[in-house]
Write an enzyme that holds these catalytic residues in place. Structure first.
Site, PDB file in Angstrom:
ATOM      1  N   LYS A  89      45.573 100.158 -10.531  1.00 55.47           N
ATOM      2  CA  LYS A  89      45.504  98.786 -10.030  1.00 55.47           C
ATOM      3  C   LYS A  89      45.456  98.839  -8.516  1.00 55.47           C
ATOM      4  O   LYS A  89      45.965  99.784  -7.908  1.00 55.47           O
ATOM      5  CB  LYS A  89      46.749  97.992 -10.475  1.00 55.47           C
ATOM      6  CG  LYS A  89      46.579  96.493 -10.386  1.00 55.47           C
ATOM      7  CD  LYS A  89      45.871  95.945 -11.601  1.00 55.47           C
ATOM      8  CE  LYS A  89      45.699  94.451 -11.549  1.00 55.47           C
ATOM      9  NZ  LYS A  89      45.181  93.944 -12.841  1.00 55.47           N
TER      10      LYS A  89
HETATM   11  P1  NAD Z   1      41.636  83.968 -10.941  1.00 52.93           P
HETATM   12  O1  NAD Z   1      41.881  84.231  -9.497  1.00 52.93           O
HETATM   13  O2  NAD Z   1      40.231  83.785 -11.396  1.00 52.93           O
HETATM   14  O3  NAD Z   1      42.475  82.690 -11.416  1.00 52.93           O
HETATM   15  C1  NAD Z   1      43.850  82.572 -11.224  1.00 52.93           C
HETATM   16  C2  NAD Z   1      44.235  81.146 -11.582  1.00 52.93           C
HETATM   17  O4  NAD Z   1      45.653  81.030 -11.477  1.00 52.93           O
HETATM   18  C3  NAD Z   1      43.640  80.109 -10.649  1.00 52.93           C
HETATM   19  O5  NAD Z   1      43.335  78.940 -11.363  1.00 52.93           O
HETATM   20  C4  NAD Z   1      44.781  79.835  -9.673  1.00 52.93           C
HETATM   21  O6  NAD Z   1      44.709  78.548  -9.079  1.00 52.93           O
HETATM   22  C5  NAD Z   1      45.951  79.925 -10.648  1.00 52.93           C
HETATM   23  N1  NAD Z   1      47.202  80.151  -9.947  1.00 52.93           N
HETATM   24  C6  NAD Z   1      47.445  80.974  -8.908  1.00 52.93           C
HETATM   25  N2  NAD Z   1      48.716  80.831  -8.493  1.00 52.93           N
HETATM   26  C7  NAD Z   1      49.263  79.910  -9.312  1.00 52.93           C
HETATM   27  C8  NAD Z   1      50.521  79.305  -9.380  1.00 52.93           C
HETATM   28  N3  NAD Z   1      51.447  79.645  -8.491  1.00 52.93           N
HETATM   29  N4  NAD Z   1      50.743  78.385 -10.360  1.00 52.93           N
HETATM   30  C9  NAD Z   1      49.774  78.058 -11.230  1.00 52.93           C
HETATM   31  N5  NAD Z   1      48.552  78.587 -11.207  1.00 52.93           N
HETATM   32  C10 NAD Z   1      48.304  79.474 -10.237  1.00 52.93           C
HETATM   33  O7  NAD Z   1      42.351  85.161 -11.737  1.00 52.93           O
HETATM   34  P2  NAD Z   1      42.061  85.664 -13.211  1.00 52.93           P
HETATM   35  O8  NAD Z   1      41.102  86.789 -13.120  1.00 52.93           O
HETATM   36  O9  NAD Z   1      41.759  84.492 -14.077  1.00 52.93           O
HETATM   37  O10 NAD Z   1      43.473  86.294 -13.599  1.00 52.93           O
HETATM   38  C11 NAD Z   1      44.524  85.524 -14.139  1.00 52.93           C
HETATM   39  C12 NAD Z   1      45.536  86.430 -14.803  1.00 52.93           C
HETATM   40  O11 NAD Z   1      44.892  87.182 -15.835  1.00 52.93           O
HETATM   41  C13 NAD Z   1      46.177  87.470 -13.895  1.00 52.93           C
HETATM   42  O12 NAD Z   1      47.481  87.743 -14.349  1.00 52.93           O
HETATM   43  C14 NAD Z   1      45.317  88.700 -14.128  1.00 52.93           C
HETATM   44  O13 NAD Z   1      45.990  89.900 -13.780  1.00 52.93           O
HETATM   45  C15 NAD Z   1      45.080  88.568 -15.604  1.00 52.93           C
HETATM   46  N6  NAD Z   1      43.913  89.299 -16.106  1.00 52.93           N
HETATM   47  C16 NAD Z   1      42.676  89.083 -15.592  1.00 52.93           C
HETATM   48  C17 NAD Z   1      41.589  89.746 -16.138  1.00 52.93           C
HETATM   49  C18 NAD Z   1      40.173  89.502 -15.686  1.00 52.93           C
HETATM   50  O14 NAD Z   1      39.247  90.033 -16.313  1.00 52.93           O
HETATM   51  N7  NAD Z   1      39.932  88.711 -14.655  1.00 52.93           N
HETATM   52  C19 NAD Z   1      41.785  90.673 -17.176  1.00 52.93           C
HETATM   53  C20 NAD Z   1      43.078  90.859 -17.688  1.00 52.93           C
HETATM   54  C21 NAD Z   1      44.127  90.157 -17.137  1.00 52.93           C
END
Ligand code: NAD
Length: 417
Positions: free
Chosen positions: A108
């Site tokens: 990561k």
């Molecule tokens: P992203 O940046 O596209 O979206 C994150 C979302 O969370 C946004 O809507 C943001 O406004 C919201 N957010 C941020 N801080 C917040 C808060 N304090 N309260 C409420 N909402 C808040 O990120 P993502 O890629 O969608 O990732 C989201 C989660 O999923 C993370 O934990 C990430 O590690 C996990 N994840 C992502 C992927 C991927 O393929 N992108 C894969 C596995 C896991």
């Protein structure tokens, strides 16, 4: 979500790993080898900002394990990024790639910065400078980054370009790229689609379907919004969603029109102020009455202070490490099912594996093949975890970790240390 600052995500992986290792009868040395990260790198990233000033950001890349394949894991841009968070997320990736049985280890990365307050040029410069600092540690057979919070296909393109300019054309050095640069069809939606498949499989075990399930989603970025779109397409009702600016809940518990909501977010930058919906805080959103709660933002949002007030019957962990160990214990006592993150959100890394494999072979799969193979990997992984949970009478999370730790331990002992 200042809870993230109060809880250490490292404790979550520590506890889940230790329980699995104890159940598997691994001795202290084996446990030490499995939990100790392979390599941790911290770099200072100086960047010239648009106003002419020079600012130095802290960047991290932690490779937890390369026993089953190259390191694999996202790159996060967020002010709260620190070594402990990246270390925890890197280790979680080792277990995640093992649960879905793809040939990768866990890694990561992150940079402590707030890209929402930076220009596109600044984000590009920080990305390129970060890659310049760590490119020797990356590579198709070494460590392959992907998108995570606040990074996307454009950021992956800059990583691809910066890496390739030093090492020759290397599309397999990073995944989550745009399709035009060798990205895989279906990658954008893959994590959300994986959440959908795991939930469908789980409901099937109780002879239930998605239709009419009331769903609440925290976080409306790549994962949250795509999960919402796909779940709504299959008849689930998304009754509330939130992002960093706040949340909205539908009137009368009716499903929100998700496509229109996505268009609203594109236009305004947030889910808030969506016409016809009521406002709800991020804290209260987690406590709404619903069938399924999907945390899809940051870690440690479900903790000892709010877990007993959660009304959802199923928690599908789309975010990484959203539930602290104390909250897991409370959910177990209350009979709330937790679909574990290392399984539930593994759709993204699975399609990243497909992307990497396509790049190495210089071929392109059509989207039907990507989605069909994703379904195969996700349902197979769910089945292995659910069967073990039923047979050993343990939670799905404990079962997922046990499947994963056993695979990595076996690979490690075969390779020898
Ligand atoms: P992203 O940046 O596209 O979206 C994150 C979302 O969370 C946004 O809507 C943001 O406004 C919201 N957010 C941020 N801080 C917040 C808060 N304090 N309260 C409420 N909402 C808040 O990120 P993502 O890629 O969608 O990732 C989201 C989660 O999923 C993370 O934990 C990430 O590690 C996990 N994840 C992502 C992927 C991927 O393929 N992108 C894969 C596995 C896991």
């Amino acid at each position: 979500m200042n809870s993230a600052a109060r809880f250490n995500p490292r404790e979550i992986v520590e506890r889940n790993f230790t329980r699995a290792a104890a159940r598997l009868g691994l001795n202290d040395e084996q446990q030490m080898m499995l939990r100790t990260p392979f390599r941790e790198v911290k770099v200072e990233v100086p960047v010239r900002l648009d106003d002419g000033s020079l600012k130095v950001f802290l960047g991290y890349r932690i490779q937890h394990s390369g026993v089953r394949g190259p390191g694999k894991g996202g790159l996060r841009y967020h002010p709260a990024v620190d070594a402990d968070e990246v270390r925890a997320l890197a280790e979680a990736m080792t277990w995640k790639t093992a649960v879905v049985n793809i040939p990768f280890g866990g890694a990561k990365g992150g940079i402590a910065c707030d890209p929402t307050k930076m220009s596109r040029g600044e984000v590009e410069r920080i990305t390129r400078r970060f890659v310049a600092r760590i490119h020797l540690l990356l590579g198709p057979y070494r460590d392959v980054p992907a998108p995570d919070v606040n990074t996307n296909a454009q950021v992956m393109s800059w990583i691809f370009d910066e890496y390739s300019s030093r090492h020759g054309y290397s599309p397999a050095c990073v995944t989550g790229k745009p399709v035009e640069l060798g990205g895989s069809l279906g990658r954008e939606q893959a994590t959300g689609r994986g959440v959908l498949f795991v939930l469908i499989e789980h409901l099937k075990d109780f002879s239930r379907g998605l239709k009419g399930q009331k769903i609440v989603i925290q976080g409306f970025g790549n994962v949250g919004s795509n999960a919402a779109l796909l779940l709504a397409e299959r008849g689930a009702e998304i009754i509330a969603v939130s992002d960093v600016c706040g949340g909205i809940v539908s009137q009368n518990q009716k499903g929100l029109p998700v496509k229109e909501l996505v268009a609203h977010v594109k236009k305004t930058g947030s889910v808030t102020k969506f016409p016809g919906a009521e406002a709800v805080s991020n804290e209260d959103l987690l406590l709404l009455d619903c069938d399924v709660l999907i945390p899809a933002a940051l870690e440690c949002v479900l903790h000892k202070d709010n877990a007993s007030k959660v009304k959802a019957k199923i928690i599908a962990e789309a975010a990484n490490l959203p539930t602290t160990p104390e909250a897991d214990d409370i959910f177990a006592k209350k009979g709330v099912t937790v679909l574990p993150d290392i399984l539930t959100n593994a759709g993204g890394v699975t399609v990243s594996y497909f992307e990497w494999a396509q790049n190495l072979q210089q071929v392109f799969w059509d989207e039907e093949r990507v989605n069909a193979d994703l379904e195969k990997y996700m349902s197979r992984a769910y089945r292995a975890v659910a069967d073990l949970a039923a047979q050993a009478k343990i939670s799905l999370k404990d079962a997922a970790y046990r499947v994963a730790v056993e695979r990595v331990a076996r690979a490690e002992s075969l390779r020898g240390t």
